[in-house]
Design an enzyme around this catalytic site. Structure first.
Site, PDB file in Angstrom:
ATOM      1  N   HIS A 109      32.240  49.284  62.007  1.00 46.35           N
ATOM      2  CA  HIS A 109      31.480  49.102  63.250  1.00 46.35           C
ATOM      3  C   HIS A 109      30.375  48.076  62.984  1.00 46.35           C
ATOM      4  CE1 HIS A 109      29.811  50.041  67.143  1.00 46.35           C
ATOM      5  NE2 HIS A 109      28.617  50.119  66.578  1.00 46.35           N
ATOM      6  N   THR A 141      35.589  60.391  63.175  1.00 45.64           N
ATOM      7  CA  THR A 141      35.648  61.742  63.730  1.00 45.64           C
ATOM      8  C   THR A 141      35.856  61.615  65.240  1.00 45.64           C
ATOM      9  OG1 THR A 141      33.270  61.797  64.123  1.00 45.64           O
ATOM     10  CG2 THR A 141      34.049  62.616  61.975  1.00 45.64           C
TER      11      THR A 141
HETATM   12  C1  GRF Z   1      34.460  43.078  63.882  1.00 47.19           C
HETATM   13  O1  GRF Z   1      33.168  42.597  64.071  1.00 47.19           O
HETATM   14  C2  GRF Z   1      34.474  44.565  63.882  1.00 47.19           C
HETATM   15  O2  GRF Z   1      33.370  45.126  63.260  1.00 47.19           O
HETATM   16  C3  GRF Z   1      34.436  44.860  65.354  1.00 47.19           C
HETATM   17  O3  GRF Z   1      35.296  43.897  65.918  1.00 47.19           O
HETATM   18  C4  GRF Z   1      35.337  42.754  65.082  1.00 47.19           C
HETATM   19  C5  GRF Z   1      36.760  42.551  64.699  1.00 47.19           C
HETATM   20  O4  GRF Z   1      36.977  41.336  64.039  1.00 47.19           O
HETATM   21  N1  GRF Z   1      34.787  46.204  65.647  1.00 47.19           N
HETATM   22  P1  GRF Z   1      38.350  41.046  63.324  1.00 47.19           P
HETATM   23  O5  GRF Z   1      39.472  41.341  64.317  1.00 47.19           O
HETATM   24  O6  GRF Z   1      38.447  41.929  62.117  1.00 47.19           O
HETATM   25  O7  GRF Z   1      38.307  39.596  62.977  1.00 47.19           O
END
Ligand code: GRF
Length: 210
Positions: A109, A141
């Site tokens: 995240h 979770t």
């Molecule tokens: C990342 O910043 C991730 O943390 C968020 O969405 C983005 C996905 O990027 N949930 P990628 O598809 O891994 O390039």
């Protein structure tokens, strides 16, 4: 050998970082499949080019979250994974799904949890005048963006940052903490105590970038 299934929704740069680190560092793991809920996810091509099995479970084809999650679980289980890795997978998962993969489902995240769960994390961090930002790898979770923290990556917020600039800086941290976290899982180096997770030998679970 641990079997990994990686779920994506878009460009898949975190998936790419994990696939590359697994190969380069010789983890005791194999990438069993990359699965997307979007047929046009850019990351599918990278996986296919590497000879990794790919699958699409298009959420638009299902009437309910329950139906989508049931089919997604069926496809995932066809690859018999030890660990399911959410890498930019942009669907909220049902409690039945998260329970099925309890303690073997990881997410990344783009905020320093528990701050800024949900969407638009970088815009919100900037609006609050945060001086640092970052990303969190955590077990999943039923509660969105909660669950035991495996690793956090911290970056400075710099004068003049907009959300795009901050997102790019956070992404460099993501590409380091996610492979590291998955590696620890496949090496059985993560130890639970209550609802938290520590590295077996006390390796630092934070990355501080300047
Ligand atoms: C990342 O910043 C991730 O943390 C968020 O969405 C983005 C996905 O990027 N949930 P990628 O598809 O891994 O390039």
């Amino acid at each position: 050998m641990k079997r990994l299934v990686i779920l994506i929704s878009g460009r898949g740069s975190n998936m790419e970082a994990i696939v590359k680190a697994c190969a380069a560092e010789g983890w005791p793991a194999s990438i069993a499949a990359v699965i997307s809920n979007r047929p046009d996810a850019g990351g599918l091509q990278f996986a296919a080019d590497r000879g990794i099995a790919t699958a699409v479970v298009d959420h638009k084809a299902f009437a309910s979250r329950d139906d989508f999650d049931a089919e997604l679980a069926r496809v995932i289980d066809g690859f018999s994974p030890d660990l399911v890795v959410l890498a930019g997978f942009m669907r909220i998962l049902t409690p039945a799904f998260t329970a099925r993969y309890e303690r073997r489902l990881l997410n990344i995240h783009p905020s320093l949890l528990p701050a800024f769960t949900g969407l638009h994390t970088h815009e919100r961090a900037l609006a609050m005048g945060c001086k640092v930002a970052g990303a969190t790898v955590h077990f999943v979770t039923a509660e969105l963006d909660h669950g035991a923290i495996v690793m956090q990556g911290v970056v400075p917020v710099k004068p003049g940052d907009d959300a795009k600039a901050l997102a790019a800086r956070v992404l460099t941290a993501e590409h380091r903490i996610y492979p590291q976290s998955v590696r620890w899982f496949v090496e059985d180096a993560l130890v639970w105590s209550g609802d938290t997770v520590q590295h077996r030998d006390g390796a630092p679970q934070q990355l501080l970038l300047s």
